[in-house]
Design a protein around this motif. Structure first.
Motif, PDB file in Angstrom:
ATOM      1  N   ASN A 111     -53.030   5.427  49.642  1.00 36.61           N
ATOM      2  CA  ASN A 111     -52.233   4.215  49.621  1.00 36.61           C
ATOM      3  C   ASN A 111     -50.940   4.480  50.401  1.00 36.61           C
ATOM      4  O   ASN A 111     -50.183   5.389  50.043  1.00 36.61           O
ATOM      5  CB  ASN A 111     -51.922   3.826  48.169  1.00 36.61           C
ATOM      6  N   PHE A 112     -50.676   3.703  51.447  1.00 33.51           N
ATOM      7  CA  PHE A 112     -49.526   3.995  52.300  1.00 33.51           C
ATOM      8  C   PHE A 112     -48.198   3.802  51.570  1.00 33.51           C
ATOM      9  O   PHE A 112     -47.225   4.514  51.840  1.00 33.51           O
ATOM     10  CB  PHE A 112     -49.542   3.131  53.567  1.00 33.51           C
TER      11      PHE A 112
ATOM     12  N   SER B  10     -45.293   6.506  51.237  1.00 35.68           N
ATOM     13  CA  SER B  10     -43.911   6.235  51.635  1.00 35.68           C
ATOM     14  C   SER B  10     -42.940   6.590  50.510  1.00 35.68           C
ATOM     15  O   SER B  10     -41.884   7.199  50.749  1.00 35.68           O
ATOM     16  CB  SER B  10     -43.754   4.764  52.020  1.00 35.68           C
ATOM     17  N   LEU B  11     -43.282   6.235  49.277  1.00 35.59           N
ATOM     18  CA  LEU B  11     -42.437   6.585  48.137  1.00 35.59           C
ATOM     19  C   LEU B  11     -42.359   8.097  47.954  1.00 35.59           C
ATOM     20  O   LEU B  11     -41.303   8.659  47.649  1.00 35.59           O
ATOM     21  CB  LEU B  11     -42.988   5.936  46.864  1.00 35.59           C
TER      22      LEU B  11
ATOM     23  N   PRO C 123     -53.242  14.651  44.494  1.00 38.43           N
ATOM     24  CA  PRO C 123     -52.599  13.398  44.068  1.00 38.43           C
ATOM     25  C   PRO C 123     -53.590  12.247  43.897  1.00 38.43           C
ATOM     26  O   PRO C 123     -54.576  12.141  44.627  1.00 38.43           O
ATOM     27  CB  PRO C 123     -51.630  13.093  45.226  1.00 38.43           C
ATOM     28  N   VAL C 124     -53.291  11.425  42.902  1.00 40.68           N
ATOM     29  CA  VAL C 124     -53.947  10.127  42.758  1.00 40.68           C
ATOM     30  C   VAL C 124     -52.979   9.134  43.376  1.00 40.68           C
ATOM     31  O   VAL C 124     -51.904   8.896  42.829  1.00 40.68           O
ATOM     32  CB  VAL C 124     -54.204   9.784  41.276  1.00 40.68           C
ATOM     33  N   THR C 125     -53.350   8.577  44.502  1.00 43.65           N
ATOM     34  CA  THR C 125     -52.349   7.892  45.324  1.00 43.65           C
ATOM     35  C   THR C 125     -52.166   6.421  44.923  1.00 43.65           C
ATOM     36  O   THR C 125     -52.422   5.507  45.700  1.00 43.65           O
ATOM     37  CB  THR C 125     -52.718   7.993  46.817  1.00 43.65           C
ATOM     38  N   ASN C 126     -51.668   6.230  43.699  1.00 41.50           N
ATOM     39  CA  ASN C 126     -51.332   4.868  43.295  1.00 41.50           C
ATOM     40  C   ASN C 126     -49.817   4.678  43.331  1.00 41.50           C
ATOM     41  O   ASN C 126     -49.048   5.636  43.219  1.00 41.50           O
ATOM     42  CB  ASN C 126     -51.903   4.533  41.918  1.00 41.50           C
ATOM     43  N   VAL C 127     -49.399   3.437  43.488  1.00 43.75           N
ATOM     44  CA  VAL C 127     -47.989   3.134  43.711  1.00 43.75           C
ATOM     45  C   VAL C 127     -47.117   3.532  42.523  1.00 43.75           C
ATOM     46  O   VAL C 127     -46.012   4.060  42.713  1.00 43.75           O
ATOM     47  CB  VAL C 127     -47.813   1.633  44.031  1.00 43.75           C
ATOM     48  N   SER C 128     -47.587   3.302  41.305  1.00 40.07           N
ATOM     49  CA  SER C 128     -46.779   3.639  40.129  1.00 40.07           C
ATOM     50  C   SER C 128     -46.481   5.133  40.072  1.00 40.07           C
ATOM     51  O   SER C 128     -45.363   5.543  39.728  1.00 40.07           O
ATOM     52  CB  SER C 128     -47.485   3.192  38.850  1.00 40.07           C
TER      53      SER C 128
END
Length: 253
Positions: free
Chosen positions: A175-176, A180-181, A219-224
């Motif tokens: 997830n981009f 970015s975060l 990593p599990v690439t979720n926004v949270s």
């Protein structure tokens, strides 16, 4: 300063995006499979362009003394052991912490960090010659460390963008916004190291350690998860800045 920054960003983005863009196009057209020797060469070349461009620009536009001092900073390993322990510990915590909220999973044994580390010096660490070696300190001549870190983090994230179009790359499944975060989070951690030591070498080491620990704590690439990691890094940076400014004021008294 503005000219130096524009010059660095132009050459870095133009070179990287041409190389990575070509790699993306070749994989999209099924003319090249990601993972073979040619594709990995293009991948690595694109990744080390911040270092190549900054070294070239520094040599071209600086005095011999400035260039020599810069290169010495890049390759100088002579730092207190405590800072190596700090860099290792900080990289471990930054990668392990997301496992506590489901943002990463431990999928490989820890010894892989040692095996991956030398590879990740090239596959990530050397970027710091450009980002923290030039861009961060140059921006800080005009803006605060906080603002400069945000700018560098955003630029750093956007610079990676072509990799999301390379079929077979790790990035294409990420997830981009998470990335970015996370880039912003790591930028704040790298700023702590750079402001404390002024060492490009230690920034290279820390970046390589992060990439190495990610092989273990995938990593599990979720926004949270990215947001939690960012808030953690921002908290550490805030504590560091309060401590740094407090010490500075004490020295001025």
């Amino acid at each position: 300063m503005a000219i130096e920054v524009r010059r660095f960003l132009f050459y870095t983005f133009a070179t990287s995006w041409i190389i990575w863009g070509s790699l993306a196009l070749l994989t999209q057209l099924n003319l090249l499979k990601f993972g073979n020797a040619t594709s990995m060469l293009l991948f690595i070349l694109g990744g080390i362009t911040p270092a190549i461009c900054e070294i070239w620009l520094k040599k071209k536009y600086s005095t011999k003394e400035e260039f020599k001092s810069f290169i010495h900073n890049v390759k100088n390993p002579k730092h207190p052991v405590s800072w190596y322990i700090f860099a290792i510990g900080l990289a471990f915590v930054a990668c392990f912490l997301p496992t506590l909220w489901g943002g990463a999973t431990m999928e490989n044994p820890m010894y892989l960090v040692l095996l991956e580390f030398p590879i990740m010096i090239i596959g990530g660490g050397l970027e710091e010659i450009g980002w923290r070696g030039f861009l961060q300190p140059t921006l800080q001549k005009r803006w605060s460390p906080f603002t400069s870190t945000i700018i560098v983090g955003i630029i750093w994230a956007v610079w990676h963008l072509p990799l999301w179009f390379v079929l077979g790359s790790n990035q294409i499944n990420m997830n981009f916004l998470w990335f970015s975060l996370t880039a912003l989070a790591l930028s704040f951690l790298l700023t702590i190291i750079y402001l404390s030591t002024k060492s490009i070498f230690l920034c290279i080491i820390f970046h390589a350690l992060i990439n190495s620990f990610w092989v273990v704590f995938v990593p599990v690439t979720n926004v949270s998860s990215g947001l939690f990691t960012f808030l953690f890094a921002l908290f550490l940076f805030t504590v560091f800045e309060v401590y740094r400014k407090s010490n500075f004021q004490k020295r001025m008294v």
